[in-house]
Design a protein around this motif. Structure first.
Motif, PDB file in Angstrom:
ATOM      1  N   LEU A  15      69.395  90.677  33.195  1.00 45.26           N
ATOM      2  CA  LEU A  15      68.223  89.824  33.381  1.00 45.26           C
ATOM      3  C   LEU A  15      67.948  89.038  32.094  1.00 45.26           C
ATOM      4  O   LEU A  15      67.632  87.851  32.142  1.00 45.26           O
ATOM      5  N   GLU A  16      68.126  89.669  30.965  1.00 44.89           N
ATOM      6  CA  GLU A  16      67.889  89.005  29.689  1.00 44.89           C
ATOM      7  C   GLU A  16      68.834  87.815  29.491  1.00 44.89           C
ATOM      8  O   GLU A  16      68.440  86.784  28.951  1.00 44.89           O
ATOM      9  N   GLU A  17      70.067  87.957  29.953  1.00 38.83           N
ATOM     10  CA  GLU A  17      71.023  86.853  29.862  1.00 38.83           C
ATOM     11  C   GLU A  17      70.577  85.676  30.727  1.00 38.83           C
ATOM     12  O   GLU A  17      70.649  84.525  30.311  1.00 38.83           O
ATOM     13  N   LEU A  18      70.103  85.965  31.929  1.00 39.52           N
ATOM     14  CA  LEU A  18      69.587  84.901  32.798  1.00 39.52           C
ATOM     15  C   LEU A  18      68.403  84.217  32.133  1.00 39.52           C
ATOM     16  O   LEU A  18      68.315  82.992  32.115  1.00 39.52           O
ATOM     17  N   GLU A  19      67.497  84.988  31.583  1.00 42.74           N
ATOM     18  CA  GLU A  19      66.332  84.411  30.915  1.00 42.74           C
ATOM     19  C   GLU A  19      66.745  83.530  29.732  1.00 42.74           C
ATOM     20  O   GLU A  19      66.109  82.520  29.467  1.00 42.74           O
ATOM     21  N   SER A  20      67.815  83.897  29.036  1.00 46.54           N
ATOM     22  CA  SER A  20      68.204  83.169  27.828  1.00 46.54           C
ATOM     23  C   SER A  20      68.751  81.774  28.107  1.00 46.54           C
ATOM     24  O   SER A  20      68.658  80.902  27.261  1.00 46.54           O
ATOM     25  N   TYR A  21      69.324  81.555  29.281  1.00 47.13           N
ATOM     26  CA  TYR A  21      69.875  80.217  29.519  1.00 47.13           C
ATOM     27  C   TYR A  21      69.260  79.484  30.703  1.00 47.13           C
ATOM     28  O   TYR A  21      69.692  78.394  31.050  1.00 47.13           O
ATOM     29  N   ARG A  22      68.225  80.010  31.283  1.00 45.97           N
ATOM     30  CA  ARG A  22      67.633  79.362  32.465  1.00 45.97           C
ATOM     31  C   ARG A  22      67.161  77.939  32.189  1.00 45.97           C
ATOM     32  O   ARG A  22      67.206  77.088  33.068  1.00 45.97           O
ATOM     33  N   ASN A  23      66.735  77.651  30.986  1.00 49.19           N
ATOM     34  CA  ASN A  23      66.244  76.310  30.681  1.00 49.19           C
ATOM     35  C   ASN A  23      67.367  75.289  30.525  1.00 49.19           C
ATOM     36  O   ASN A  23      67.128  74.096  30.590  1.00 49.19           O
ATOM     37  N   GLU A  24      68.587  75.757  30.322  1.00 50.28           N
ATOM     38  CA  GLU A  24      69.713  74.848  30.134  1.00 50.28           C
ATOM     39  C   GLU A  24      70.305  74.355  31.445  1.00 50.28           C
ATOM     40  O   GLU A  24      70.939  73.313  31.485  1.00 50.28           O
ATOM     41  N   ARG A  25      70.128  75.076  32.530  1.00 50.14           N
ATOM     42  CA  ARG A  25      70.855  74.802  33.771  1.00 50.14           C
ATOM     43  C   ARG A  25      70.639  73.394  34.318  1.00 50.14           C
ATOM     44  O   ARG A  25      71.587  72.768  34.762  1.00 50.14           O
ATOM     45  N   ALA A  26      69.436  72.901  34.316  1.00 50.25           N
ATOM     46  CA  ALA A  26      69.182  71.572  34.894  1.00 50.25           C
ATOM     47  C   ALA A  26      69.966  70.501  34.152  1.00 50.25           C
ATOM     48  O   ALA A  26      70.404  69.525  34.752  1.00 50.25           O
ATOM     49  N   HIS A  27      70.189  70.696  32.879  1.00 47.21           N
ATOM     50  CA  HIS A  27      70.906  69.699  32.092  1.00 47.21           C
ATOM     51  C   HIS A  27      72.399  69.670  32.416  1.00 47.21           C
ATOM     52  O   HIS A  27      73.067  68.692  32.147  1.00 47.21           O
ATOM     53  N   TRP A  28      72.917  70.741  33.007  1.00 46.66           N
ATOM     54  CA  TRP A  28      74.324  70.779  33.365  1.00 46.66           C
ATOM     55  C   TRP A  28      74.656  69.706  34.389  1.00 46.66           C
ATOM     56  O   TRP A  28      75.761  69.222  34.446  1.00 46.66           O
ATOM     57  N   TRP A  29      73.694  69.343  35.208  1.00 50.69           N
ATOM     58  CA  TRP A  29      73.938  68.370  36.282  1.00 50.69           C
ATOM     59  C   TRP A  29      73.256  67.039  36.020  1.00 50.69           C
ATOM     60  O   TRP A  29      73.286  66.159  36.854  1.00 50.69           O
ATOM     61  N   GLY A  30      72.582  66.915  34.911  1.00 54.13           N
ATOM     62  CA  GLY A  30      71.853  65.695  34.642  1.00 54.13           C
ATOM     63  C   GLY A  30      70.557  65.624  35.425  1.00 54.13           C
ATOM     64  O   GLY A  30      69.933  64.576  35.520  1.00 54.13           O
ATOM     65  N   ALA A  31      70.136  66.754  35.994  1.00 56.36           N
ATOM     66  CA  ALA A  31      68.882  66.782  36.760  1.00 56.36           C
ATOM     67  C   ALA A  31      67.723  66.855  35.781  1.00 56.36           C
ATOM     68  O   ALA A  31      67.701  67.685  34.890  1.00 56.36           O
ATOM     69  N   ASP A  32      66.771  65.978  35.942  1.00 53.20           N
ATOM     70  CA  ASP A  32      65.588  65.992  35.087  1.00 53.20           C
ATOM     71  C   ASP A  32      64.372  65.801  35.972  1.00 53.20           C
ATOM     72  O   ASP A  32      64.122  64.708  36.480  1.00 53.20           O
ATOM     73  N   TYR A  33      63.648  66.878  36.177  1.00 54.61           N
ATOM     74  CA  TYR A  33      62.465  66.815  37.026  1.00 54.61           C
ATOM     75  C   TYR A  33      61.190  66.632  36.211  1.00 54.61           C
ATOM     76  O   TYR A  33      60.103  66.728  36.745  1.00 54.61           O
ATOM     77  N   GLY A  34      61.343  66.374  34.901  1.00 56.86           N
ATOM     78  CA  GLY A  34      60.228  65.988  34.062  1.00 56.86           C
ATOM     79  C   GLY A  34      59.161  67.040  33.879  1.00 56.86           C
ATOM     80  O   GLY A  34      58.026  66.725  33.595  1.00 56.86           O
ATOM     81  N   GLU A  35      59.503  68.293  34.040  1.00 57.45           N
ATOM     82  CA  GLU A  35      58.513  69.350  33.891  1.00 57.45           C
ATOM     83  C   GLU A  35      59.211  70.630  33.489  1.00 57.45           C
ATOM     84  O   GLU A  35      60.436  70.705  33.464  1.00 57.45           O
ATOM     85  N   ASP A  36      58.438  71.637  33.188  1.00 57.87           N
ATOM     86  CA  ASP A  36      58.983  72.927  32.776  1.00 57.87           C
ATOM     87  C   ASP A  36      59.359  73.722  34.027  1.00 57.87           C
ATOM     88  O   ASP A  36      58.538  74.451  34.581  1.00 57.87           O
ATOM     89  N   VAL A  37      60.579  73.540  34.477  1.00 57.44           N
ATOM     90  CA  VAL A  37      61.059  74.222  35.676  1.00 57.44           C
ATOM     91  C   VAL A  37      62.468  74.749  35.436  1.00 57.44           C
ATOM     92  O   VAL A  37      63.140  74.360  34.489  1.00 57.44           O
ATOM     93  N   HIS A  38      62.911  75.619  36.304  1.00 60.05           N
ATOM     94  CA  HIS A  38      64.286  76.107  36.320  1.00 60.05           C
ATOM     95  C   HIS A  38      64.906  75.521  37.578  1.00 60.05           C
ATOM     96  O   HIS A  38      64.324  75.595  38.652  1.00 60.05           O
ATOM     97  N   VAL A  39      66.078  74.947  37.444  1.00 60.82           N
ATOM     98  CA  VAL A  39      66.738  74.301  38.586  1.00 60.82           C
ATOM     99  C   VAL A  39      68.065  74.993  38.852  1.00 60.82           C
ATOM    100  O   VAL A  39      68.840  75.238  37.930  1.00 60.82           O
ATOM    101  N   HIS A  40      68.300  75.299  40.107  1.00 57.66           N
ATOM    102  CA  HIS A  40      69.596  75.826  40.521  1.00 57.66           C
ATOM    103  C   HIS A  40      70.118  74.919  41.632  1.00 57.66           C
ATOM    104  O   HIS A  40      69.378  74.568  42.549  1.00 57.66           O
TER     105      HIS A  40
END
Length: 142
Positions: free
Chosen positions: A13-38
Protein backbone atom coordinates in the motif's frame (compact mmCIF):
# COMPACT_ATOMS: atom_id res chain seq x y z
CA UNK A 1 -21.72 0.33 -7.14
CA UNK A 2 -17.99 -0.08 -6.66
CA UNK A 3 -15.12 -1.35 -8.79
CA UNK A 4 -12.36 -3.76 -7.78
CA UNK A 5 -9.01 -3.81 -9.57
CA UNK A 6 -5.65 -5.52 -9.21
CA UNK A 7 -2.85 -3.07 -8.53
CA UNK A 8 -0.32 -4.71 -10.86
CA UNK A 9 3.35 -4.05 -10.23
CA UNK A 10 2.77 -2.73 -6.72
CA UNK A 11 3.77 -4.83 -3.71
CA UNK A 12 2.55 -2.66 -0.80
CA UNK A 13 0.00 0.00 0.00
CA UNK A 14 2.87 2.36 0.79
CA UNK A 15 4.28 1.85 -2.70
CA UNK A 16 0.92 2.74 -4.25
CA UNK A 17 0.71 5.84 -2.08
CA UNK A 18 4.24 6.90 -3.10
CA UNK A 19 3.54 7.14 -6.82
CA UNK A 20 -0.19 7.77 -7.09
CA UNK A 21 0.36 11.43 -7.94
CA UNK A 22 2.61 10.57 -10.89
CA UNK A 23 0.17 8.33 -12.78
CA UNK A 24 -1.87 11.01 -14.55
CA UNK A 25 1.29 12.45 -16.04
CA UNK A 26 2.14 9.12 -17.67
CA UNK A 27 -0.66 9.70 -20.17
CA UNK A 28 -0.58 13.46 -20.39
CA UNK A 29 -3.90 13.59 -18.52
CA UNK A 30 -4.32 16.82 -16.62
CA UNK A 31 -7.59 17.30 -14.80
CA UNK A 32 -6.36 20.49 -13.13
CA UNK A 33 -6.94 19.34 -9.57
CA UNK A 34 -5.53 17.14 -6.84
CA UNK A 35 -6.76 13.76 -8.06
CA UNK A 36 -5.44 10.28 -8.78
CA UNK A 37 -6.12 9.04 -12.29
CA UNK A 38 -6.11 5.45 -13.48
CA UNK A 39 -6.64 4.62 -17.15
CA UNK A 40 -8.53 1.51 -18.24
CA UNK A 41 -9.67 0.30 -21.64
CA UNK A 42 -13.42 0.26 -21.16
CA UNK A 43 -15.99 2.67 -19.80
CA UNK A 44 -18.18 0.95 -17.18
CA UNK A 45 -21.76 0.47 -18.35
CA UNK A 46 -22.86 1.25 -14.78
CA UNK A 47 -21.07 4.59 -14.81
CA UNK A 48 -24.01 6.50 -13.33
CA UNK A 49 -24.04 4.21 -10.28
CA UNK A 50 -20.35 4.79 -9.64
CA UNK A 51 -19.58 8.47 -10.21
CA UNK A 52 -19.52 10.36 -6.94
CA UNK A 53 -20.94 7.32 -5.11
CA UNK A 54 -18.62 4.36 -5.51
CA UNK A 55 -14.99 3.56 -4.86
CA UNK A 56 -12.27 1.57 -6.54
CA UNK A 57 -11.01 -1.18 -4.23
CA UNK A 58 -7.34 -1.97 -4.80
CA UNK A 59 -6.04 -5.55 -4.61
CA UNK A 60 -2.36 -5.39 -3.67
CA UNK A 61 -0.36 -8.63 -3.54
CA UNK A 62 -3.53 -10.72 -3.47
CA UNK A 63 -5.29 -8.75 -0.74
CA UNK A 64 -7.86 -5.93 -0.87
CA UNK A 65 -6.12 -3.26 1.23
CA UNK A 66 -7.71 0.09 0.44
CA UNK A 67 -10.21 2.02 -1.59
CA UNK A 68 -10.36 5.40 -3.29
CA UNK A 69 -13.62 7.28 -3.89
CA UNK A 70 -14.46 7.63 -7.59
CA UNK A 71 -15.16 11.26 -8.41
CA UNK A 72 -15.98 10.73 -12.08
CA UNK A 73 -15.27 8.63 -15.15
CA UNK A 74 -14.04 10.45 -18.25
CA UNK A 75 -13.80 9.28 -21.84
CA UNK A 76 -10.25 9.58 -23.12
CA UNK A 77 -8.14 8.60 -26.12
CA UNK A 78 -4.82 6.83 -25.66
CA UNK A 79 -1.58 7.45 -27.56
CA UNK A 80 -2.67 4.94 -30.24
CA UNK A 81 -5.94 6.78 -30.85
CA UNK A 82 -8.09 4.15 -29.08
CA UNK A 83 -10.96 5.10 -26.78
CA UNK A 84 -10.41 4.43 -23.11
CA UNK A 85 -11.66 5.55 -19.71
CA UNK A 86 -9.92 7.67 -17.09
CA UNK A 87 -11.06 6.83 -13.57
CA UNK A 88 -10.66 10.07 -11.65
CA UNK A 89 -10.41 9.43 -7.92
CA UNK A 90 -9.95 11.35 -4.71
CA UNK A 91 -6.25 11.27 -3.75
CA UNK A 92 -6.96 9.85 -0.30
CA UNK A 93 -6.51 6.13 0.29
CA UNK A 94 -9.06 4.71 2.73
CA UNK A 95 -7.63 1.61 4.35
CA UNK A 96 -9.99 -1.35 4.48
CA UNK A 97 -10.06 -4.52 6.50
CA UNK A 98 -7.70 -6.80 4.55
CA UNK A 99 -9.47 -9.40 2.43
CA UNK A 100 -7.79 -12.00 0.18
CA UNK A 101 -8.76 -11.84 -3.49
CA UNK A 102 -7.84 -14.28 -6.24
CA UNK A 103 -6.25 -12.89 -9.41
CA UNK A 104 -8.45 -11.70 -12.29
CA UNK A 105 -7.97 -9.58 -15.39
CA UNK A 106 -9.17 -6.03 -15.83
CA UNK A 107 -11.64 -4.74 -13.29
CA UNK A 108 -14.90 -6.05 -11.88
CA UNK A 109 -17.99 -4.52 -10.36
CA UNK A 110 -18.18 -4.86 -6.57
CA UNK A 111 -21.58 -4.72 -4.91
CA UNK A 112 -21.53 -2.50 -1.80
CA UNK A 113 -22.77 -5.38 0.38
CA UNK A 114 -19.69 -7.40 -0.65
CA UNK A 115 -17.13 -4.63 -0.13
CA UNK A 116 -14.70 -4.87 2.79
CA UNK A 117 -15.39 -2.45 5.62
CA UNK A 118 -13.18 0.54 6.25
CA UNK A 119 -10.72 0.18 9.10
CA UNK A 120 -12.36 1.48 12.23
CA UNK A 121 -15.78 0.24 11.14
CA UNK A 122 -14.84 -3.41 11.57
CA UNK A 123 -13.14 -3.28 14.94
CA UNK A 124 -9.60 -3.49 13.53
CA UNK A 125 -7.92 -0.15 14.11
CA UNK A 126 -4.34 -0.75 15.16
CA UNK A 127 -1.54 -2.00 12.93
CA UNK A 128 -1.15 -5.30 14.80
CA UNK A 129 -4.86 -5.98 14.59
CA UNK A 130 -4.69 -5.50 10.78
CA UNK A 131 -2.32 -8.44 10.57
CA UNK A 132 -4.76 -10.44 12.67
CA UNK A 133 -7.62 -9.38 10.38
CA UNK A 134 -5.66 -10.53 7.33
CA UNK A 135 -5.03 -13.95 8.90
CA UNK A 136 -8.70 -14.30 9.91
CA UNK A 137 -9.76 -13.34 6.38
CA UNK A 138 -7.45 -15.99 4.89
CA UNK A 139 -9.18 -18.54 7.11
CA UNK A 140 -12.61 -17.30 5.98
CA UNK A 141 -13.55 -16.11 9.45
CA UNK A 142 -14.21 -12.47 8.54
Amino acid sequence: MHMIKLCVGVATLEELESYRNERAHWWGADYGEDVHVHRTRTMPKRKDEMEGQGSIYWVISGVVRCRQPILRLAEAVDEQGLKCCDIIMAPDMVRTIPRPKSPFQGWRYLDPKDAPADIGKGGFEEEGSLELAEELAKLGLI
